[in-house]
Design an enzyme around this catalytic site. Sequence first.
Site, PDB file in Angstrom:
ATOM      1  N   ARG A  15       0.834  -1.202   0.000  1.00  0.00           N
ATOM      2  CA  ARG A  15       0.000   0.000   0.000  1.00  0.00           C
ATOM      3  C   ARG A  15       0.870   1.254   0.000  1.00  0.00           C
ATOM      4  NH1 ARG A  15      -2.705  -4.102   1.946  1.00  0.00           N
ATOM      5  NH2 ARG A  15      -4.997  -4.155   2.051  1.00  0.00           N
ATOM      6  N   ARG A 109      -5.702 -16.957  -9.823  1.00  0.00           N
ATOM      7  CA  ARG A 109      -6.455 -16.233  -8.800  1.00  0.00           C
ATOM      8  C   ARG A 109      -7.381 -15.198  -9.432  1.00  0.00           C
ATOM      9  NH1 ARG A 109      -2.445 -14.753  -3.922  1.00  0.00           N
ATOM     10  NH2 ARG A 109      -4.472 -14.305  -2.940  1.00  0.00           N
ATOM     11  N   ASP A 296      -5.629 -14.988   7.017  1.00  0.00           N
ATOM     12  CA  ASP A 296      -4.248 -15.347   6.680  1.00  0.00           C
ATOM     13  C   ASP A 296      -3.575 -16.138   7.795  1.00  0.00           C
ATOM     14  OD1 ASP A 296      -4.128 -14.439   4.113  1.00  0.00           O
ATOM     15  OD2 ASP A 296      -3.048 -12.588   4.558  1.00  0.00           O
ATOM     16  N   LYS A 323      -6.555 -18.304  -2.332  1.00  0.00           N
ATOM     17  CA  LYS A 323      -5.278 -17.641  -2.049  1.00  0.00           C
ATOM     18  C   LYS A 323      -4.215 -18.246  -2.968  1.00  0.00           C
ATOM     19  CE  LYS A 323      -6.623 -15.026   1.491  1.00  0.00           C
ATOM     20  NZ  LYS A 323      -6.424 -13.574   1.579  1.00  0.00           N
ATOM     21  N   ARG A 369       2.686 -19.497   3.293  1.00  0.00           N
ATOM     22  CA  ARG A 369       2.026 -19.610   4.600  1.00  0.00           C
ATOM     23  C   ARG A 369       1.860 -21.076   5.023  1.00  0.00           C
ATOM     24  NH1 ARG A 369       1.868 -14.838   6.154  1.00  0.00           N
ATOM     25  NH2 ARG A 369       1.169 -13.085   4.873  1.00  0.00           N
TER      26      ARG A 369
END
Length: 411
Positions: A15, A109, A296, A323, A369
């Site tokens: 961001r 995705r 997440d 994801k 992850r």
Amino acid sequence: MPVVDIPGSKSITARALFLAAAADGVTTLVRPLRSDDTEGFAEGLVRLGYRVGRTPDTWQVDGRPEGPAVTEADVYCRDGATTARFLPALAAAGHGTYRFDASEQMRRRPLLPLTRALRDLGVKLRHEEKEGHHPLTVEAAGVEGGEVTLDAGLSSQYLTALLLLGPLTRQGLRITVTDLVSVPYVEITLAMMRAFGVRVSREGDTFVVPPGGYRATTYAIEPDASTASYFFAAAALTGGEVTVPGLGEGALQGDLAFVDVLRRMGAHVETGADRTTVRGTGELRGLTVNMRDISDTMPTLAAIAPYASGPVRIEDVANTRVKECDRLEACAENLRRLGVAVETGPDWIEIQPGTPASGVEIKSYGDHRIVMSFAVAGLRAPGISFDDPGCVRKTFPGFHEEFAALRAALG
């Protein structure tokens, strides 16, 4: 007591790079995350003609409120969802033809809710192969703005991309959201926009973004709360203690709420002004928890769930199926490999207590992850290995070394 220095937040760094590129002036980002995702974002900005200067601890970006400095560019977004979703919105504010492509994983995705909204705002774009997916070409001529409706039920990144674009439009934006997941990530976006001089108001389900652009600033990136979850979980699992500086009561990231889940399971949690400490108590209780807003960290909880005294049921996480991989099924598959009983539904997973087997190879699905989460399980299941340990470079290239040091410190 191990004190773990967590790298900067991926979500905040992405961001901040967008905001810095859009701002009027030169912005300095302090302690940005340097990983495959964020390096890919920065490289994308350079391809669009923005100047990005880098030192070991800071990045400087010359902002261009009028959009990209070049009229043609080919941008490769790698595996980065923020890169693949935010940069086309930034490019739309400029004038030129910009093509975006991504890895096979990212090509799978979904992108359609965002590109449909951009089309509704008059942006000319086309999906070159499969509708709603990369590769994507944007023929930009600035964005007038106005009213638009968005379904952000699969990813809050669609809404963030439009919010970030809003001040670069001629009229501003009124974004009405029909569904929204991962609300805390939107709160991060709104707080960061304020830091760059833009205040978004809200009228029920409608976000009102004023025109007028951003102002450059110096912005410090806080540590990544999602990454911190693995280290906090390690403390809860082993009965040790871990402190993460830089994440405290004023943290922007909603994923810090993962420590509240650990508290419910029996861990001792202390959140100060600028740090958070988790201490294991030798007890992990089962629970049912809604993780829609902190999805997440779902794999982190799934990986330690077998060590709880009762079943762990995680609900309202359908978005984790789109994801980097289908994380619900990836967690279920690896838990079964460890000999743990598990069931899944459309948006839930339930894990029974058990004694995970040793010497098991975890299937990573190329998902950082999954690897980092099951590294935590490996603290009590010796010999766990991974078919693709290097995929952690997406967000934390030094993870394995840092986690090995923690393992040694926890004994």
